[in-house]
Write an enzyme that holds these catalytic residues in place. Sequence first.
Site, PDB file in Angstrom:
ATOM      1  N   ASP A 102      -8.997  22.933  -7.213  1.00 32.09           N
ATOM      2  CA  ASP A 102     -10.072  23.099  -6.788  1.00 32.09           C
ATOM      3  C   ASP A 102     -11.433  23.053  -7.496  1.00 32.09           C
ATOM      4  O   ASP A 102     -12.376  22.615  -7.576  1.00 32.09           O
ATOM      5  CB  ASP A 102     -10.381  24.121  -5.182  1.00 32.09           C
TER       6      ASP A 102
ATOM      7  N   LEU B 273      10.898  -7.777  10.815  1.00 30.54           N
ATOM      8  CA  LEU B 273      12.358  -7.690  10.405  1.00 30.54           C
ATOM      9  C   LEU B 273      13.374  -8.113  11.629  1.00 30.54           C
ATOM     10  O   LEU B 273      12.674  -7.455  12.612  1.00 30.54           O
ATOM     11  CB  LEU B 273      12.667  -6.552   9.884  1.00 30.54           C
TER      12      LEU B 273
ATOM     13  N   GLU C   6      16.756   1.376   1.984  1.00 31.10           N
ATOM     14  CA  GLU C   6      15.529   1.980   1.825  1.00 31.10           C
ATOM     15  C   GLU C   6      15.360   2.924   3.394  1.00 31.10           C
ATOM     16  O   GLU C   6      15.664   2.252   4.595  1.00 31.10           O
ATOM     17  CB  GLU C   6      14.257   1.216   1.789  1.00 31.10           C
TER      18      GLU C   6
ATOM     19  N   ARG D   8      -1.615  -4.086   8.795  1.00 33.85           N
ATOM     20  CA  ARG D   8      -0.859  -5.078   9.192  1.00 33.85           C
ATOM     21  C   ARG D   8      -1.354  -6.238  10.041  1.00 33.85           C
ATOM     22  O   ARG D   8      -1.434  -7.504   9.687  1.00 33.85           O
ATOM     23  CB  ARG D   8       0.408  -4.665   9.442  1.00 33.85           C
TER      24      ARG D   8
ATOM     25  N   GLU E   9       4.103   2.129   3.470  1.00 33.24           N
ATOM     26  CA  GLU E   9       3.897   2.587   5.025  1.00 33.24           C
ATOM     27  C   GLU E   9       3.144   4.009   4.844  1.00 33.24           C
ATOM     28  O   GLU E   9       3.345   5.079   4.082  1.00 33.24           O
ATOM     29  CB  GLU E   9       5.526   2.983   5.350  1.00 33.24           C
TER      30      GLU E   9
ATOM     31  N   LYS F 115      18.046  -4.642   2.118  1.00 31.43           N
ATOM     32  CA  LYS F 115      17.184  -6.006   1.383  1.00 31.43           C
ATOM     33  C   LYS F 115      18.056  -6.466   0.169  1.00 31.43           C
ATOM     34  O   LYS F 115      18.979  -5.925  -0.370  1.00 31.43           O
ATOM     35  CB  LYS F 115      16.026  -5.690   0.762  1.00 31.43           C
TER      36      LYS F 115
ATOM     37  N   CYS G 131       0.054 -14.549  45.170  1.00 29.03           N
ATOM     38  CA  CYS G 131      -0.733 -15.718  45.947  1.00 29.03           C
ATOM     39  C   CYS G 131       0.025 -16.138  46.899  1.00 29.03           C
ATOM     40  O   CYS G 131      -0.418 -16.850  47.815  1.00 29.03           O
ATOM     41  CB  CYS G 131      -0.869 -16.916  44.884  1.00 29.03           C
TER      42      CYS G 131
END
Length: 667
Positions: free
Chosen positions: A41, A87, A117, A140, A174, A289, A410
């Site tokens: 700091d 995905l 992952e 995104r 992310e 992946k 309707c």
Amino acid sequence: MAKLNREKAEKKIKALREKIREHEYKYFVLDDPSISDAEFDQMMQKLIKLEADFPELITEDSPTQRVGGEVLDEFKKVEHSATMLSLDNAFDKRDLRDFDNRVQKNLNGEDYQYVVEHKIDGLSAVMRYNNGSFELGATRGNGEVGEDITKNMKTIRSLPLKIEEKAEMELRGEIYLAKSEFQRLNEERLENDESPFANPRNAAAGSVRQLDSKIAAQRSLSILIYDLISHSEREFETHLEVFSYLREQGFKVNWHQSAADIEAVIEICEKWQEEREGLDFEIDGLVIKINNLALREKLGSTARSPRWAIAYKFPAQQKTTKIKDIEISLGRTGALTPTAILEPVELAGSTVSRATLHNEDEIKRKDIRVGDTVLVQKAGDIIPEVIKVIKEDRDGSEKEFKMPENCPVCGSEVIRPEGEAVSRCTNISCPAQRKESILHFVSRDAMNIDGVGPALIEQLLNNNLIEDYADLYFLKQSHLKDLERMGEKSSQNVIEAIEASKEREFLRVLYALGIRHVGIGAARILAKNFDSIEQIKEATAEELEDIDEIGPVIAESIVGFFQERHNRDLLSRLKQAGIRLEKENTAENEKFLNGQKFVFTGSLNNYTRSEVKDLVEKAGGRAVSSVSSKTDYLVIGDNPGSKYDKAKQLGVEILSEAEFKEMIEKK
């Protein structure tokens, strides 16, 4: 004490920035601090004071810029350089093995390995670096267009604002809120008599979308990088190489583990299913992946998802509750969808009070009745659904449900077409259908007409000012200004927004029409293969099916849409209004590149990367990221990187920026 001159101040500022960046990296990326918070700091306060004394030395990548700045009026739109696809999901071992079988089939016996992952339950973001400095951060959004959240992302301490490599690069990651930080934030909100956040993901999303970046700075957001989309100077062969490089540059990358085959992947999935609670952030599954990047390119993608990756979703959390009622909702295609109204229950971090029942067959198969005690879960931790009825809890007061014979809106007859599971209202002028159809037309992914929402559409329909979305273009300000919450200014804004939507590209118009089964991905494929609505209208189902990724269901739906007289009338009125029903450039000579592949390297003086990509694609070519023997041209700017050497080795034709400009503009 003698006042520093500018030269000495600049040296001190530079030295302090380097020290602070080093300690931020150790603390927020390595989780291994080497100084106390108080010492850190003190350094930051020194830098803040020096920059206050010499404001002309403040740079966008200075650590002081993480504290937040001026309040924004709105988020600017950002067009992604490459579409952010979704995905496909796997929910068990069989799904994973099916995915592996598809990979094997498409790779014809080539060797491949996987990388696994964490699937972080956060908010996907795009980051662009220019000359080593963080330049832009975006959400995104809809996969094509996101929102500029650069100022808020600068507050994320684990994201470097400056890196060693002086290059253009684009990454994806992310954004998330740690569980411990989520708990602290909610305790603070309760003390201030504010409502607590429902879950860490909602808190992270709300923080990122604060117009005041100082609020975002107080939330202690984190980010993990999971992909490198482009790099102006380097080529990589594998995903693991990419992660190694990103670590070297100071990024905090997502946890990952290599796996030799799908059985090893399954073992990793089973392990993390048990160990996920030990993490300080939420994960709702794992992402699998292909490691080799050239094989990814060979596998390619469908309209909505890559063929080289899949998300394994952990089994959903389940709870019991009661069905208080079953309601019917109508979609824009007339589909009647039954929805269970539940006694509210906490499920996977949020309160659930409604669950889809899908269709009549599903209700009969599960024997669902009003008053039943049921087991509910979030499918993929997102959509609440009823899993089964707890029949032993029945006391005889439960009521069977029957689909209505007449539309609840309707009153028209409801039919269930042969071979379909869905019942539909037969009246194409049904107010509910019309409202949903218009809402789809004006939505952000379609014509993106600001100010035209559910409340205004309902007023327009109730006052007989419109019957369908084409009528929007024939409205005048005098029609609007006397409506509820529609004064002089707001009515003018709506008319201007409707007028501006006439410039939407052909792809958006195609999607906006609301052709059943034609989502944004299918609309993009159609826009690539046809130059106008007229051409699509004349196409047979067989011709449509010949297009890769357009199957018989979509083809029949398209043909059926254009056979409907009401739809042909809609198109006629849209054309009269000046809506773009064809591509801007459809002449044959404007497609002169005829599928040729272009790669760009180095810094371009006259174009952005997005601009050259658009120019190449409009001329019928393809802009790709890596040089191979199939590359037709490499276009080089200033300081070309390794792509230049590889192109020379492979004999790829090399163009200067001026030569490319002459080629692309000669037509």
